[in-house]
Design a protein around this motif. Sequence first.
Motif, mmCIF file in Angstrom:
data_model
loop_
_atom_site.group_PDB
_atom_site.id
_atom_site.type_symbol
_atom_site.label_atom_id
_atom_site.label_comp_id
_atom_site.label_asym_id
_atom_site.label_seq_id
_atom_site.Cartn_x
_atom_site.Cartn_y
_atom_site.Cartn_z
ATOM 1 N N THR A 212 8.034 10.416 -6.117
ATOM 2 C CA THR A 212 8.018 9.831 -7.575
ATOM 3 C C THR A 212 8.668 10.820 -8.497
ATOM 4 O O THR A 212 9.425 10.635 -9.496
ATOM 5 N N ARG A 213 7.993 12.012 -8.265
ATOM 6 C CA ARG A 213 8.268 13.343 -9.276
ATOM 7 C C ARG A 213 9.716 13.638 -9.107
ATOM 8 O O ARG A 213 10.402 13.984 -10.164
ATOM 9 N N LEU A 214 10.223 13.570 -7.817
ATOM 10 C CA LEU A 214 11.579 13.874 -7.602
ATOM 11 C C LEU A 214 12.600 12.877 -8.373
ATOM 12 O O LEU A 214 13.666 13.306 -9.072
ATOM 13 N N ASP A 215 12.284 11.685 -8.480
ATOM 14 C CA ASP A 215 13.016 10.729 -8.846
ATOM 15 C C ASP A 215 13.048 10.844 -10.370
ATOM 16 O O ASP A 215 13.839 10.697 -10.991
ATOM 17 N N GLU A 216 11.766 11.167 -11.032
ATOM 18 C CA GLU A 216 11.743 11.407 -12.456
ATOM 19 C C GLU A 216 12.598 12.566 -12.771
ATOM 20 O O GLU A 216 13.054 12.416 -13.995
ATOM 21 N N ARG A 217 12.731 13.561 -12.022
ATOM 22 C CA ARG A 217 13.505 14.714 -12.465
ATOM 23 C C ARG A 217 15.217 14.692 -11.927
ATOM 24 O O ARG A 217 15.813 15.704 -12.143
ATOM 25 N N LEU B 174 -2.781 5.311 -5.398
ATOM 26 C CA LEU B 174 -3.584 5.669 -4.629
ATOM 27 C C LEU B 174 -3.588 7.084 -4.413
ATOM 28 O O LEU B 174 -2.525 7.527 -4.148
ATOM 29 N N ARG B 175 -4.545 7.752 -4.938
ATOM 30 C CA ARG B 175 -4.503 9.239 -5.122
ATOM 31 C C ARG B 175 -5.116 10.113 -3.803
ATOM 32 O O ARG B 175 -6.181 9.596 -3.466
ATOM 33 N N PRO B 176 -4.413 10.970 -3.462
ATOM 34 C CA PRO B 176 -5.043 11.729 -2.434
ATOM 35 C C PRO B 176 -6.121 12.353 -2.521
ATOM 36 O O PRO B 176 -6.854 12.706 -3.816
ATOM 37 N N GLY B 177 -7.388 12.101 -1.562
ATOM 38 C CA GLY B 177 -8.631 12.693 -1.597
ATOM 39 C C GLY B 177 -9.560 11.452 -2.062
ATOM 40 O O GLY B 177 -10.626 11.392 -1.839
ATOM 41 N N LEU C 77 0.753 -1.174 -0.032
ATOM 42 C CA LEU C 77 0.108 0.169 0.061
ATOM 43 C C LEU C 77 0.834 1.224 -0.056
ATOM 44 O O LEU C 77 0.680 2.341 -0.733
ATOM 45 N N ARG C 78 2.004 1.212 0.852
ATOM 46 C CA ARG C 78 2.838 2.324 0.695
ATOM 47 C C ARG C 78 3.797 2.566 -0.520
ATOM 48 O O ARG C 78 3.571 3.738 -1.027
ATOM 49 N N ALA C 79 3.635 1.765 -1.256
ATOM 50 C CA ALA C 79 4.498 1.407 -2.693
ATOM 51 C C ALA C 79 3.335 1.860 -3.491
ATOM 52 O O ALA C 79 3.782 3.016 -4.408
ATOM 53 N N ALA C 80 2.125 1.679 -3.407
ATOM 54 C CA ALA C 80 1.091 2.207 -4.381
ATOM 55 C C ALA C 80 0.794 3.880 -3.891
ATOM 56 O O ALA C 80 0.608 4.623 -4.918
ATOM 57 N N LEU C 81 0.918 4.352 -2.732
ATOM 58 C CA LEU C 81 0.946 5.753 -2.441
ATOM 59 C C LEU C 81 1.770 6.524 -3.180
ATOM 60 O O LEU C 81 1.587 7.611 -3.857
ATOM 61 N N ILE C 82 2.953 5.959 -3.043
ATOM 62 C CA ILE C 82 4.458 6.678 -3.819
ATOM 63 C C ILE C 82 4.305 6.517 -5.180
ATOM 64 O O ILE C 82 4.638 7.670 -5.627
ATOM 65 N N ASP D 107 6.977 10.526 13.770
ATOM 66 C CA ASP D 107 5.743 10.511 13.421
ATOM 67 C C ASP D 107 5.653 11.673 12.295
ATOM 68 O O ASP D 107 4.589 11.626 11.255
ATOM 69 N N LEU D 108 6.322 12.847 12.449
ATOM 70 C CA LEU D 108 6.289 13.755 11.438
ATOM 71 C C LEU D 108 6.763 13.299 10.094
ATOM 72 O O LEU D 108 6.282 13.744 9.201
ATOM 73 N N ARG D 109 7.700 12.553 10.120
ATOM 74 C CA ARG D 109 8.113 12.052 8.734
ATOM 75 C C ARG D 109 7.324 11.147 8.214
ATOM 76 O O ARG D 109 7.055 11.244 7.054
ATOM 77 N N LYS D 110 6.396 10.330 8.834
ATOM 78 C CA LYS D 110 5.503 9.414 8.400
ATOM 79 C C LYS D 110 4.605 10.468 7.566
ATOM 80 O O LYS D 110 3.982 10.054 6.581
ATOM 81 N N ARG D 111 4.046 11.627 8.272
ATOM 82 C CA ARG D 111 3.108 12.309 7.514
ATOM 83 C C ARG D 111 3.427 13.206 6.524
ATOM 84 O O ARG D 111 2.639 13.661 5.598
ATOM 85 N N SER D 112 4.568 13.368 6.320
ATOM 86 C CA SER D 112 5.205 13.963 5.097
ATOM 87 C C SER D 112 5.927 13.231 4.112
ATOM 88 O O SER D 112 6.286 13.743 2.944
ATOM 89 N N ARG D 113 6.446 12.171 4.399
ATOM 90 C CA ARG D 113 7.310 11.338 3.897
ATOM 91 C C ARG D 113 7.051 10.941 2.314
ATOM 92 O O ARG D 113 8.071 10.838 1.386
ATOM 93 N N LEU D 114 5.861 10.704 1.948
ATOM 94 C CA LEU D 114 5.451 10.309 0.764
ATOM 95 C C LEU D 114 5.360 11.501 -0.350
ATOM 96 O O LEU D 114 5.122 11.195 -1.808
#
Length: 238
Positions: free
Chosen positions: A172-177, A33-36, A24-29, A161-168
């Motif tokens: 993907t876009r950063l990697d692509e660039r 699985l799209r926000p909202g 699921l985390r992989a799909a989020l990254i 906890d802070l990292r978990k909330r922002s880490r994703l």
Amino acid sequence: MGELKHRSLITAQERLRDQVAHQLRAALIAGELRPGSVYSAPGLAADFGVSATPVREAMLDLAREGLVEPVRNKGFRITEVSERDLDQYTEIRALIEVPVIGQVTRTAARHQLEALRPAALEIVAAARAHDLIGYLEADRRFHLALLGLSGNERLVETVGDLRKRSRLYGLTRLDERDQLLPSAEEHVELLDVMLTGDAEAAEACMARHLGHVRSLWARAGEEPLLPRPQDERRVRQG
């Protein structure tokens, strides 16, 4: 005898739950699985080829991390992260981590810092290999282990906890660039500076790293963080 068998079944179920959470985390990254959007446990279970129970349990784990939120009688909504959220997470992390890095630089033994080098190099290797899950896991281990040298377990939990909330966000876009590798290499630089014993320089390096990460998030947000059509794996919703 019956109790031992029961324990074995629970262990197997827990392992499946962890595997599903990882996927699921992989799909989020990947942006599958799209926000909202709201996803049901049965619908996701059909995609993964498992029963709904481990999916529901895995989603509850992600909910505790702030990545999803339960929607009554429907499933789970993927949490949206706003620019304001990211600014606040980064500000809190800087208030905590920058001075702690200075403290650790002054007090940690050389062998304790050197023990973290494999994790720093693993971050770089994962970035080169475009292994986003591996990148996140190594990055998390490095930063939390570094903070752990302060001896304050509650501080480590808070930053975790802070990292978990922002880490994703935007990974993907950063990697692509090709912007992920320079950020990864900053971990090795930070470790090398800390090994010199210069606490002020280490604090400056950490502050720059956090600021760099936040600026990369902002640039990643210039375009929709959605998967490219040819890369998108269909995730059943319903």
